[in-house]
Design a protein around this motif. Structure first.
Motif, PDB file in Angstrom:
ATOM      1  N   ARG A  24      15.853   6.063  -4.818  1.00  0.00           N
ATOM      2  CA  ARG A  24      14.813   6.996  -4.377  1.00  0.00           C
ATOM      3  C   ARG A  24      13.783   6.293  -3.507  1.00  0.00           C
ATOM      4  O   ARG A  24      13.237   6.889  -2.574  1.00  0.00           O
ATOM      5  N   PHE A  25      13.541   5.010  -3.798  1.00  0.00           N
ATOM      6  CA  PHE A  25      12.620   4.251  -2.949  1.00  0.00           C
ATOM      7  C   PHE A  25      13.147   4.182  -1.517  1.00  0.00           C
ATOM      8  O   PHE A  25      12.408   4.363  -0.560  1.00  0.00           O
ATOM      9  N   ARG A  26      14.455   3.908  -1.375  1.00  0.00           N
ATOM     10  CA  ARG A  26      15.032   3.794  -0.033  1.00  0.00           C
ATOM     11  C   ARG A  26      14.989   5.124   0.702  1.00  0.00           C
ATOM     12  O   ARG A  26      14.768   5.171   1.915  1.00  0.00           O
ATOM     13  N   VAL A  27      15.199   6.222  -0.016  1.00  0.00           N
ATOM     14  CA  VAL A  27      15.129   7.545   0.615  1.00  0.00           C
ATOM     15  C   VAL A  27      13.702   7.822   1.078  1.00  0.00           C
ATOM     16  O   VAL A  27      13.469   8.251   2.218  1.00  0.00           O
ATOM     17  N   ALA A  28      12.737   7.585   0.184  1.00  0.00           N
ATOM     18  CA  ALA A  28      11.330   7.799   0.548  1.00  0.00           C
ATOM     19  C   ALA A  28      10.932   6.910   1.712  1.00  0.00           C
ATOM     20  O   ALA A  28      10.236   7.342   2.647  1.00  0.00           O
ATOM     21  N   PHE A  29      11.392   5.663   1.665  1.00  0.00           N
ATOM     22  CA  PHE A  29      11.105   4.675   2.704  1.00  0.00           C
ATOM     23  C   PHE A  29      11.637   5.136   4.061  1.00  0.00           C
ATOM     24  O   PHE A  29      10.973   5.013   5.089  1.00  0.00           O
ATOM     25  N   THR A  30      12.855   5.705   4.059  1.00  0.00           N
ATOM     26  CA  THR A  30      13.502   6.141   5.299  1.00  0.00           C
ATOM     27  C   THR A  30      12.851   7.386   5.884  1.00  0.00           C
ATOM     28  O   THR A  30      12.799   7.544   7.108  1.00  0.00           O
ATOM     29  N   CYS A  31      12.350   8.258   5.030  1.00  0.00           N
ATOM     30  CA  CYS A  31      11.869   9.561   5.488  1.00  0.00           C
ATOM     31  C   CYS A  31      10.361   9.627   5.737  1.00  0.00           C
ATOM     32  O   CYS A  31       9.866  10.606   6.311  1.00  0.00           O
ATOM     33  N   PRO A  90      -1.732   1.326  -4.400  1.00  0.00           N
ATOM     34  CA  PRO A  90      -1.466   2.319  -5.451  1.00  0.00           C
ATOM     35  C   PRO A  90      -1.537   1.706  -6.844  1.00  0.00           C
ATOM     36  O   PRO A  90      -1.240   0.523  -7.045  1.00  0.00           O
ATOM     37  N   ALA A  91      -1.914   2.524  -7.803  1.00  0.00           N
ATOM     38  CA  ALA A  91      -2.007   2.056  -9.191  1.00  0.00           C
ATOM     39  C   ALA A  91      -0.635   1.694  -9.740  1.00  0.00           C
ATOM     40  O   ALA A  91      -0.500   0.780 -10.565  1.00  0.00           O
ATOM     41  N   VAL A  92       0.399   2.413  -9.281  1.00  0.00           N
ATOM     42  CA  VAL A  92       1.768   2.152  -9.728  1.00  0.00           C
ATOM     43  C   VAL A  92       2.622   1.853  -8.507  1.00  0.00           C
ATOM     44  O   VAL A  92       2.697   2.662  -7.578  1.00  0.00           O
ATOM     45  N   ALA A  93       3.274   0.690  -8.494  1.00  0.00           N
ATOM     46  CA  ALA A  93       4.110   0.294  -7.361  1.00  0.00           C
ATOM     47  C   ALA A  93       5.430   1.061  -7.379  1.00  0.00           C
ATOM     48  O   ALA A  93       5.878   1.554  -8.420  1.00  0.00           O
ATOM     49  N   MET A  94       6.059   1.141  -6.204  1.00  0.00           N
ATOM     50  CA  MET A  94       7.315   1.881  -6.071  1.00  0.00           C
ATOM     51  C   MET A  94       8.478   1.195  -6.788  1.00  0.00           C
ATOM     52  O   MET A  94       9.388   1.841  -7.265  1.00  0.00           O
ATOM     53  N   ASP A  95       8.470  -0.133  -6.832  1.00  0.00           N
ATOM     54  CA  ASP A  95       9.557  -0.862  -7.486  1.00  0.00           C
ATOM     55  C   ASP A  95       9.071  -2.251  -7.875  1.00  0.00           C
ATOM     56  O   ASP A  95       7.926  -2.625  -7.608  1.00  0.00           O
ATOM     57  N   VAL A 106       0.824  -1.214   0.000  1.00  0.00           N
ATOM     58  CA  VAL A 106       0.000   0.000   0.000  1.00  0.00           C
ATOM     59  C   VAL A 106       0.858   1.264   0.000  1.00  0.00           C
ATOM     60  O   VAL A 106       0.346   2.373   0.156  1.00  0.00           O
ATOM     61  N   TYR A 107       2.169   1.099  -0.189  1.00  0.00           N
ATOM     62  CA  TYR A 107       3.086   2.230  -0.067  1.00  0.00           C
ATOM     63  C   TYR A 107       3.372   2.857  -1.423  1.00  0.00           C
ATOM     64  O   TYR A 107       3.732   2.160  -2.371  1.00  0.00           O
ATOM     65  N   ASP A 108       3.210   4.187  -1.524  1.00  0.00           N
ATOM     66  CA  ASP A 108       3.496   4.900  -2.769  1.00  0.00           C
ATOM     67  C   ASP A 108       4.537   5.998  -2.572  1.00  0.00           C
ATOM     68  O   ASP A 108       4.700   6.869  -3.434  1.00  0.00           O
ATOM     69  N   GLY A 109       5.229   5.971  -1.426  1.00  0.00           N
ATOM     70  CA  GLY A 109       6.240   6.976  -1.142  1.00  0.00           C
ATOM     71  C   GLY A 109       5.760   8.073  -0.225  1.00  0.00           C
ATOM     72  O   GLY A 109       6.567   8.840   0.315  1.00  0.00           O
ATOM     73  N   SER A 110       4.450   8.164  -0.026  1.00  0.00           N
ATOM     74  CA  SER A 110       3.907   9.183   0.870  1.00  0.00           C
ATOM     75  C   SER A 110       3.671   8.578   2.255  1.00  0.00           C
ATOM     76  O   SER A 110       3.842   7.381   2.469  1.00  0.00           O
ATOM     77  N   ASP A 111       3.256   9.415   3.192  1.00  0.00           N
ATOM     78  CA  ASP A 111       3.086   8.966   4.570  1.00  0.00           C
ATOM     79  C   ASP A 111       1.949   7.953   4.714  1.00  0.00           C
ATOM     80  O   ASP A 111       0.884   8.092   4.102  1.00  0.00           O
ATOM     81  N   LEU A 112       2.200   6.948   5.552  1.00  0.00           N
ATOM     82  CA  LEU A 112       1.173   5.987   5.962  1.00  0.00           C
ATOM     83  C   LEU A 112       1.082   6.092   7.489  1.00  0.00           C
ATOM     84  O   LEU A 112       1.964   5.614   8.196  1.00  0.00           O
ATOM     85  N   LYS A 113       0.058   6.731   7.967  1.00  0.00           N
ATOM     86  CA  LYS A 113      -0.110   6.940   9.403  1.00  0.00           C
ATOM     87  C   LYS A 113      -1.279   6.109   9.912  1.00  0.00           C
ATOM     88  O   LYS A 113      -2.417   6.321   9.524  1.00  0.00           O
TER      89      LYS A 113
END
Length: 355
Positions: free
Chosen positions: A307-314, A146-151, A130-137
């Protein structure tokens, strides 16, 4: 009368999660016959970290993309429950992920649908579906995929999960569900905690991506294995089948922490605390990751800093596990702190064996 499992077949039982699945099924009373399907033999394990007796585990070497080989194993194992935990690690090629997570899952479902003994199929998915790079709270199972997966890894995990949950509708005698764990670590971990220790070895502890105000769910591997056992039992229980079959469940330690709390806890147990911290804003991290990906592509290699790892970390990335608590009866057995200690003890034991 509470349901019981006569025989279980663990797909990928020689892997990180697979060994802990063996351990948790071994603890069941009455104990089921435990069968493992993998392309790799079962490794030697230390009784300090695993309680199962290897002599009571039946190993079958087979390729999960080959339906005939799966059928042959099913005839020998005659399982009532199949757990599909096989999955390549991060950082590999898209073709490998597709072969295992999609083609392998499809082949397994075809074979078990033909079986007269398999009643329940539990799939190890990922919280990242369910992760697209944005916050999951406090994300729960109502959050859309998401329609397009991160990787490629997450794309094939999404496809595998859909195959499994759709099979619940198309195979009348087979009940299925998917578990979505987040941030796995524990004895046998070759990625998360070792990676954090590598940062310590390379003096990278002073660098921090983002502001570290983002909460993240790390999950002890034994807790995830425990959830798979509960899911198998729930699918066999007539009183709970309707609530579990065809469903996905997030599985975590239910203890989200600020992302860099985890590596700093690990480093502190190694006697190290950074004297200062250099904070790199997310945007700078994304720019550096883009350059890393471009350079790796030119060399025909898979980028490690992405970029996935950066988004994932932040990003905030923590989940609501109320559904698993209510319908599977899941509660974490091992705390984060105890899980870290067990993992570091296992790493120390591994290093001693290498000397």
């Amino acid at each position: 009368m509470a349901p019981s499992i006569d025989s279980v077949l663990i797909i990928g039982g020689s892997g990180f999660l697979g060994l802990h699945l063996i351990d948790q099924f071994f603890k069941l009373e009455p104990r089921p016959a435990i069968h493992v399907l993998d392309i790799r033999p079962l490794p030697a394990v230390s009784p300090k970290f695993y309680s199962f007796d290897p002599d009571h585990v039946h190993f079958h070497k087979a390729d999960i993309t080959n339906v005939e080989s799966i059928r042959a194993v099913l005839k020998i194992a005659v399982p009532s429950v199949v757990v599909h935990s096989a999955s390549p690690v991060h950082g590999l090629g898209a073709d490998i992920y597709r072969a295992v997570n999609v083609d392998g899952t499809a082949a397994l479902l075809q074979a078990v649908a033909e079986s007269t003994t398999v009643k329940a199929f539990v799939y190890t998915s990922s919280a990242s579906v369910v992760y697209d790079g944005s916050d999951l709270k406090n994300a729960d199972e109502t959050f859309p995929i998401p329609a397009v997966a991160m990787d490629a890894y997450n794309d094939t995990k999404v496809q595998g999960e859909r195959l499994v949950l759709d099979a619940n509708k198309s195979s009348p005698q087979l009940l299925t569900c998917a578990l979505r764990p987040s941030g796995l670590f524990g004895p046998g971990d070759r990625q998360l905690v070792p990676g954090m220790l590598d940062v310590l070895k390379t003096n990278g502890t002073v660098f921090q991506l983002g502001d570290n105000f983002n909460l993240f769910d790390f999950t002890y591997i034994g807790n995830v294995a425990h959830a798979h056992v509960l899911a198998g039992l729930a699918l066999l229980d007539p009183a709970r089948q309707d609530a579990v079959a065809g469903e996905a469940f997030f599985i975590t330690n239910d203890t989200p922490v600020y992302f860099f709390t985890m590596p700093r806890t690990i480093w502190s147990h190694r006697g190290y605390v950074p004297k200062f911290i250099i904070k790199l804003p997310r945007d700078i991290g994304m720019g550096l990751a883009y350059l890393s990906e471009a350079w790796s592509a030119l060399r025909g290699k898979q980028a490690l800093f992405t970029r996935f790892r950066v988004a994932f970390t932040c990003a905030n990335r923590y989940f609501n596990i109320s559904k698993a608590k209510q319908f599977l009866g899941y509660e974490p057995l091992v705390s984060l702190e105890d899980g870290v200690l067990k993992t570091l003890q296992w790493i120390d034991e591994e290093e001693k064996l290498k000397k």
